[in-house]
Design a protein around this motif. Structure first.
Motif, PDB file in Angstrom:
ATOM      1  N   ILE A 103       0.922  -1.087  -0.053  1.00 33.22           N
ATOM      2  CA  ILE A 103       0.112   0.097  -0.043  1.00 33.22           C
ATOM      3  C   ILE A 103       0.795   1.225   0.067  1.00 33.22           C
ATOM      4  O   ILE A 103       0.446   2.284  -0.800  1.00 33.22           O
ATOM      5  N   GLU A 104       1.938   1.229   0.796  1.00 30.64           N
ATOM      6  CA  GLU A 104       2.793   2.312   0.849  1.00 30.64           C
ATOM      7  C   GLU A 104       3.693   2.489  -0.660  1.00 30.64           C
ATOM      8  O   GLU A 104       3.655   3.682  -0.940  1.00 30.64           O
ATOM      9  N   HIS A 105       3.855   1.468  -1.133  1.00 37.39           N
ATOM     10  CA  HIS A 105       4.400   1.662  -2.410  1.00 37.39           C
ATOM     11  C   HIS A 105       3.763   2.371  -3.568  1.00 37.39           C
ATOM     12  O   HIS A 105       3.923   3.185  -4.316  1.00 37.39           O
ATOM     13  N   ARG A 106       2.194   2.237  -3.166  1.00 36.51           N
ATOM     14  CA  ARG A 106       1.112   2.905  -4.287  1.00 36.51           C
ATOM     15  C   ARG A 106       1.470   4.408  -3.948  1.00 36.51           C
ATOM     16  O   ARG A 106       1.337   5.173  -5.038  1.00 36.51           O
ATOM     17  N   LEU A 107       1.509   4.883  -2.728  1.00 41.82           N
ATOM     18  CA  LEU A 107       1.477   6.220  -2.582  1.00 41.82           C
ATOM     19  C   LEU A 107       3.017   6.734  -3.088  1.00 41.82           C
ATOM     20  O   LEU A 107       3.092   8.030  -3.722  1.00 41.82           O
ATOM     21  N   ILE A 108       3.935   6.080  -2.981  1.00 40.97           N
ATOM     22  CA  ILE A 108       5.091   6.506  -3.238  1.00 40.97           C
ATOM     23  C   ILE A 108       5.395   6.447  -4.917  1.00 40.97           C
ATOM     24  O   ILE A 108       5.845   7.614  -5.329  1.00 40.97           O
ATOM     25  N   GLU A 109       4.543   5.870  -5.499  1.00 35.57           N
ATOM     26  CA  GLU A 109       4.547   5.636  -7.005  1.00 35.57           C
ATOM     27  C   GLU A 109       3.489   6.842  -7.402  1.00 35.57           C
ATOM     28  O   GLU A 109       3.933   7.639  -8.350  1.00 35.57           O
ATOM     29  N   ARG A 110       2.642   7.478  -6.649  1.00 41.41           N
ATOM     30  CA  ARG A 110       1.894   8.544  -6.985  1.00 41.41           C
ATOM     31  C   ARG A 110       2.787   9.806  -6.739  1.00 41.41           C
ATOM     32  O   ARG A 110       2.764  10.764  -7.551  1.00 41.41           O
ATOM     33  N   MET A 111       3.811   9.826  -5.558  1.00 40.74           N
ATOM     34  CA  MET A 111       4.549  11.040  -5.489  1.00 40.74           C
ATOM     35  C   MET A 111       5.663  11.085  -6.718  1.00 40.74           C
ATOM     36  O   MET A 111       5.942  12.067  -7.242  1.00 40.74           O
ATOM     37  N   LEU A 112       5.907   9.680  -7.115  1.00 44.49           N
ATOM     38  CA  LEU A 112       6.941   9.811  -8.337  1.00 44.49           C
ATOM     39  C   LEU A 112       6.013  10.442  -9.495  1.00 44.49           C
ATOM     40  O   LEU A 112       7.112  11.232 -10.320  1.00 44.49           O
ATOM     41  N   SER A 113       4.891  10.285  -9.612  1.00 51.62           N
ATOM     42  CA  SER A 113       4.195  10.928 -10.836  1.00 51.62           C
ATOM     43  C   SER A 113       4.205  12.470 -10.754  1.00 51.62           C
ATOM     44  O   SER A 113       4.217  13.257 -11.790  1.00 51.62           O
ATOM     45  N   VAL A 114       4.181  13.006  -9.338  1.00 48.19           N
ATOM     46  CA  VAL A 114       4.173  14.330  -9.315  1.00 48.19           C
ATOM     47  C   VAL A 114       5.569  14.724  -9.467  1.00 48.19           C
ATOM     48  O   VAL A 114       5.712  15.850 -10.203  1.00 48.19           O
TER      49      VAL A 114
ATOM     50  N   THR B 109      16.832  10.442 -11.291  1.00 49.49           N
ATOM     51  CA  THR B 109      17.415   9.229 -10.916  1.00 49.49           C
ATOM     52  C   THR B 109      16.375   8.481  -9.912  1.00 49.49           C
ATOM     53  O   THR B 109      16.024   7.403 -10.068  1.00 49.49           O
ATOM     54  N   LEU B 110      15.525   9.305  -9.099  1.00 46.23           N
ATOM     55  CA  LEU B 110      14.780   8.921  -8.217  1.00 46.23           C
ATOM     56  C   LEU B 110      13.343   8.197  -9.049  1.00 46.23           C
ATOM     57  O   LEU B 110      13.072   7.313  -8.635  1.00 46.23           O
ATOM     58  N   THR B 111      12.992   9.045  -9.857  1.00 49.23           N
ATOM     59  CA  THR B 111      11.693   8.472 -10.519  1.00 49.23           C
ATOM     60  C   THR B 111      12.075   7.456 -11.598  1.00 49.23           C
ATOM     61  O   THR B 111      11.147   6.593 -11.733  1.00 49.23           O
ATOM     62  N   GLU B 112      13.278   7.169 -11.685  1.00 48.38           N
ATOM     63  CA  GLU B 112      13.895   5.864 -12.607  1.00 48.38           C
ATOM     64  C   GLU B 112      14.143   4.778 -11.660  1.00 48.38           C
ATOM     65  O   GLU B 112      13.692   3.609 -11.853  1.00 48.38           O
ATOM     66  N   PHE B 113      14.550   4.974 -10.463  1.00 50.45           N
ATOM     67  CA  PHE B 113      15.089   4.013  -9.613  1.00 50.45           C
ATOM     68  C   PHE B 113      13.970   3.445  -8.455  1.00 50.45           C
ATOM     69  O   PHE B 113      13.876   2.163  -8.676  1.00 50.45           O
ATOM     70  N   TYR B 114      13.015   4.145  -8.254  1.00 51.45           N
ATOM     71  CA  TYR B 114      11.862   3.537  -7.264  1.00 51.45           C
ATOM     72  C   TYR B 114      11.042   2.607  -7.964  1.00 51.45           C
ATOM     73  O   TYR B 114      10.676   1.571  -7.327  1.00 51.45           O
TER      74      TYR B 114
END
Length: 178
Positions: free
Chosen positions: A9-20, A120-125
């Motif tokens: 579930i936390e991964h989904r929020l991290i993915e949303r932040m990566l989109s931001v 880098t962060l948006t590609e790494f995570y």
């Protein structure tokens, strides 16, 4: 719910932040400037939510418990890789903070480093998350009984309950130490 549930579930929020962040990167690149406060907020999200809260549960609870299990060589190797990736995320975030500080202090050349670290962060995570969700978490579940899994889930909830207090205690201590 299995113990891996909150982590996913936390991964989904991290993915949303990566989109931001990706959306912000497009604006940064077209305008050739960045709002240092956006970078501060991004860093806070990564450090507190992705690293201290999320990776904290993985490292301090899941990986600790797995170290007490007879992991096969593949799973032990992946767990070691995940820990190294957490360190890489921390180092990249620290470099982002350093570049943002330089940019805030008038060094316009730091903008390219801010962009590079955000990219880098948006590609790494996403790759890191996929490795956990699709490979490591399903495999690691087999090492635990249902009772052990539920005990770990309870440990995750307790970890989260304390997190907010630890964060803001460190904020106050930081101000007191100035």
């Amino acid at each position: 719910m299995q113990a891996r549930g909150p982590l996913m579930i936390e991964h989904r929020l991290i993915e949303r932040m990566l989109s931001v962040i990706k959306g912000a990167l497009a604006k940064i690149e077209s305008r050739h400037k960045v709002d240092p406060v956006f970078v501060d907020i991004t860093v806070d999200f990564i450090r507190v939510y992705a690293d201290q809260t999320h990776h904290g549960k993985e490292e301090d609870i899941l990986f600790r418990e797995l170290n007490n299990k007879p992991l096969n060589a593949k799973d032990r190797k992946i767990m070691k890789e995940l820990i190294e990736e957490h360190v890489f995320g921390r180092q990249t975030t620290k470099a982002l903070v350093d570049a943002n500080t330089r940019y805030r202090n008038g060094d316009d050349t730091a903008l390219s480093e801010i962009v590079a670290k955000l990219q880098t962060l948006t590609e790494f995570y996403p790759k890191h998350i996929e490795k956990e969700d699709k490979v490591f978490f399903p495999s690691s579940r087999s090492y635990f009984t249902d009772e052990e899994d539920q005990a770990m889930l309870a440990d995750f909830w307790e970890f989260d309950r304390k997190m907010i207090h630890e964060k803001y205690k460190s904020v106050v201590e930081g101000f007191e130490g100035r």
